[in-house]
Enzyme design. Structure first.
Site, PDB file in Angstrom:
ATOM      1  N   ASP A  15       0.845  -1.195   0.000  1.00  0.00           N
ATOM      2  CA  ASP A  15       0.000   0.000   0.000  1.00  0.00           C
ATOM      3  C   ASP A  15       0.879   1.243   0.000  1.00  0.00           C
ATOM      4  OD1 ASP A  15      -2.245  -1.577   0.115  1.00  0.00           O
ATOM      5  OD2 ASP A  15      -2.701  -1.167   2.220  1.00  0.00           O
ATOM      6  N   LYS A  42      -6.195  -7.217   0.097  1.00  0.00           N
ATOM      7  CA  LYS A  42      -7.333  -7.733   0.850  1.00  0.00           C
ATOM      8  C   LYS A  42      -7.068  -9.102   1.467  1.00  0.00           C
ATOM      9  CE  LYS A  42     -11.012  -5.061  -1.257  1.00  0.00           C
ATOM     10  NZ  LYS A  42     -11.373  -4.494   0.050  1.00  0.00           N
ATOM     11  N   ASN A  45      -4.457  -8.582   4.283  1.00  0.00           N
ATOM     12  CA  ASN A  45      -5.112  -7.853   5.367  1.00  0.00           C
ATOM     13  C   ASN A  45      -5.976  -8.782   6.212  1.00  0.00           C
ATOM     14  OD1 ASN A  45      -3.993  -5.473   4.460  1.00  0.00           O
ATOM     15  ND2 ASN A  45      -5.898  -4.639   3.626  1.00  0.00           N
ATOM     16  N   GLU A 141      -9.548  -9.537  -5.753  1.00  0.00           N
ATOM     17  CA  GLU A 141      -8.302  -8.947  -6.249  1.00  0.00           C
ATOM     18  C   GLU A 141      -7.397 -10.004  -6.868  1.00  0.00           C
ATOM     19  OE1 GLU A 141      -7.745  -4.877  -3.600  1.00  0.00           O
ATOM     20  OE2 GLU A 141      -6.646  -6.662  -2.982  1.00  0.00           O
ATOM     21  N   ASN A 184     -20.684  -4.159   0.694  1.00  0.00           N
ATOM     22  CA  ASN A 184     -21.086  -2.825   1.122  1.00  0.00           C
ATOM     23  C   ASN A 184     -22.128  -2.300   0.140  1.00  0.00           C
ATOM     24  OD1 ASN A 184     -19.677  -1.939  -1.166  1.00  0.00           O
ATOM     25  ND2 ASN A 184     -17.880  -1.283  -0.002  1.00  0.00           N
ATOM     26  N   THR A 218     -22.512  -4.536   4.891  1.00  0.00           N
ATOM     27  CA  THR A 218     -21.794  -3.664   5.817  1.00  0.00           C
ATOM     28  C   THR A 218     -22.194  -2.218   5.569  1.00  0.00           C
ATOM     29  OG1 THR A 218     -19.880  -3.530   4.325  1.00  0.00           O
ATOM     30  CG2 THR A 218     -19.857  -5.247   6.003  1.00  0.00           C
ATOM     31  N   THR A 248      -9.090   2.709   5.722  1.00  0.00           N
ATOM     32  CA  THR A 248      -8.390   1.746   4.874  1.00  0.00           C
ATOM     33  C   THR A 248      -8.325   0.382   5.555  1.00  0.00           C
ATOM     34  OG1 THR A 248      -7.003   3.521   3.991  1.00  0.00           O
ATOM     35  CG2 THR A 248      -6.269   1.259   3.618  1.00  0.00           C
ATOM     36  N   GLY A 251     -12.922  -2.905   6.189  1.00  0.00           N
ATOM     37  CA  GLY A 251     -13.789  -3.964   5.702  1.00  0.00           C
ATOM     38  C   GLY A 251     -13.114  -5.326   5.748  1.00  0.00           C
ATOM     39  N   ASP A 252     -11.812  -5.357   5.509  1.00  0.00           N
ATOM     40  CA  ASP A 252     -11.071  -6.613   5.587  1.00  0.00           C
ATOM     41  C   ASP A 252     -11.018  -7.117   7.032  1.00  0.00           C
ATOM     42  OD1 ASP A 252     -10.520  -6.474   2.839  1.00  0.00           O
ATOM     43  OD2 ASP A 252      -8.747  -5.239   3.206  1.00  0.00           O
TER      44      ASP A 252
END
Length: 301
Positions: A15, A42, A45, A141, A184, A218, A248, A251-252
């Site tokens: 990142d 993702k 993470n 991804e 989401n 979410t 950042t 969500g993961d």
């Protein structure tokens, strides 16, 4: 008895993060903060988030033979993730270009690099790994055909958790084994198109009609909505109030926490209640992996 609490199949990125006062409009240049480089992606993470919570976690991913790949493998090992299935390929490690504004909202562009070289053959070669975890978590991804091979290769009784991010059309063979499909608002509207209604309850019911065994929507600071198809009802799961610094990777963290708790035998609503608290803790710190809480740092329910 399983060797792992969670197997994650997915991406591993470096990142590259810049803070901005506001995100640029088309054709505009804005000044940002110094560049920060963090381990992300993702898949990585989720693996780190679960491991920091105490889950015995394995990651199946692909990185490059470069500095970013070495950064990722070191970060994963430091968090306690089993990296035996983190493959080193010929392509450069994936990179995510991230801008974060003062409210903590982010915009992300991903260059997939080695992630796009994680193939169905890699999944088939790791088939014995799939029998060693009760839950497999995957994202988008990596190539869609690789995700489809993950869905086909689940061990008997194993549960597939899928977050379709970045969103893409999903084959029916993938949707029908999702338990749950985690989306989401943006992802829900993409998958539903014109069939999307106006409320999270509408999205959850419409998504269930596409075939997944359960759905979680979410909702950021509002928490999450859970629907398992057992009846026409949906369960709202509130989130604790926190001051967001950087969203950042939140969500993961949510997905990893939920997947792990499902593997422990919790009901979906209970797992989601724990996951929203993990996600809330993650947004109070900058970055993705470095923001993830340990079990002791998760707000009480």
């Amino acid at each position: 008895m399983h060797d792992y609490g969670l197997l994650v199949v997915g991406s591993a990125n470096a990142d590259l993060v810049v803070g901005v006062e506001r995100r640029p409009a088309p054709g505009e240049t804005v000044m940002g903060s110094d560049l920060a480089v963090h381990p992300g992606g993702k898949g990585a993470n989720q693996a780190v988030a679960a491991a920091r919570l105490g889950a015995r976690t394995a990651l199946l991913a692909k990185v490059g033979d470069d500095d970013h790949g070495r950064l990722l493998r070191a970060s994963l090992r430091a968090a306690g993730v089993d990296t035996a299935a983190v493959l080193v390929g010929e392509a450069p490690t994936g990179v995510a270009l991230i801008t974060v504004d003062p409210s903590g909202d982010n915009s992300i562009v991903v260059s997939p690099g080695a992630n796009s070289h994680l193939t169905p053959d890699d999944i088939r070669a790791a088939r014995d790994l799939f029998a060693r975890a009760p839950v497999v978590s995957v994202q988008l991804e990596i190539p869609l055909e690789t995700v489809a091979e993950v869905a086909r290769g689940l061990a008997p009784g194993a549960r597939l958790v899928l977050n379709p991010s970045p969103p893409a059309p999903l084959p029916a063979g993938v949707l029908t084994v999702c338990d749950p499909l985690i989306v989401n608002e943006h992802e829900a509207r993409f998958l539903l198109g014109e069939a999307a209604g106006d409320t999270p309850e509408d999205w959850a019911r419409a998504l269930l009609a596409l075939g997944p065994r359960s759905v979680v929507v979410t909702l950021g600071a509002a928490g999450a909505l859970v629907a398992d198809g057992r009846d026409d009802g949906c369960v709202w799961v509130p989130s604790p109030r926190v001051e967001a610094v950087d969203t950042t990777g939140a969500g993961d963290a949510f997905t990893a926490a939920l997947a792990w708790r499902l593997g422990l035998g919790e009901e979906l609503a209970g797992a989601a209640a724990f996951a929203v608290r993990v996600g809330a803790a993650a947004v109070t710190r900058r970055g993705a992996q470095q923001s993830y809480p340990t079990a002791d740092e998760v707000p009480a329910g």
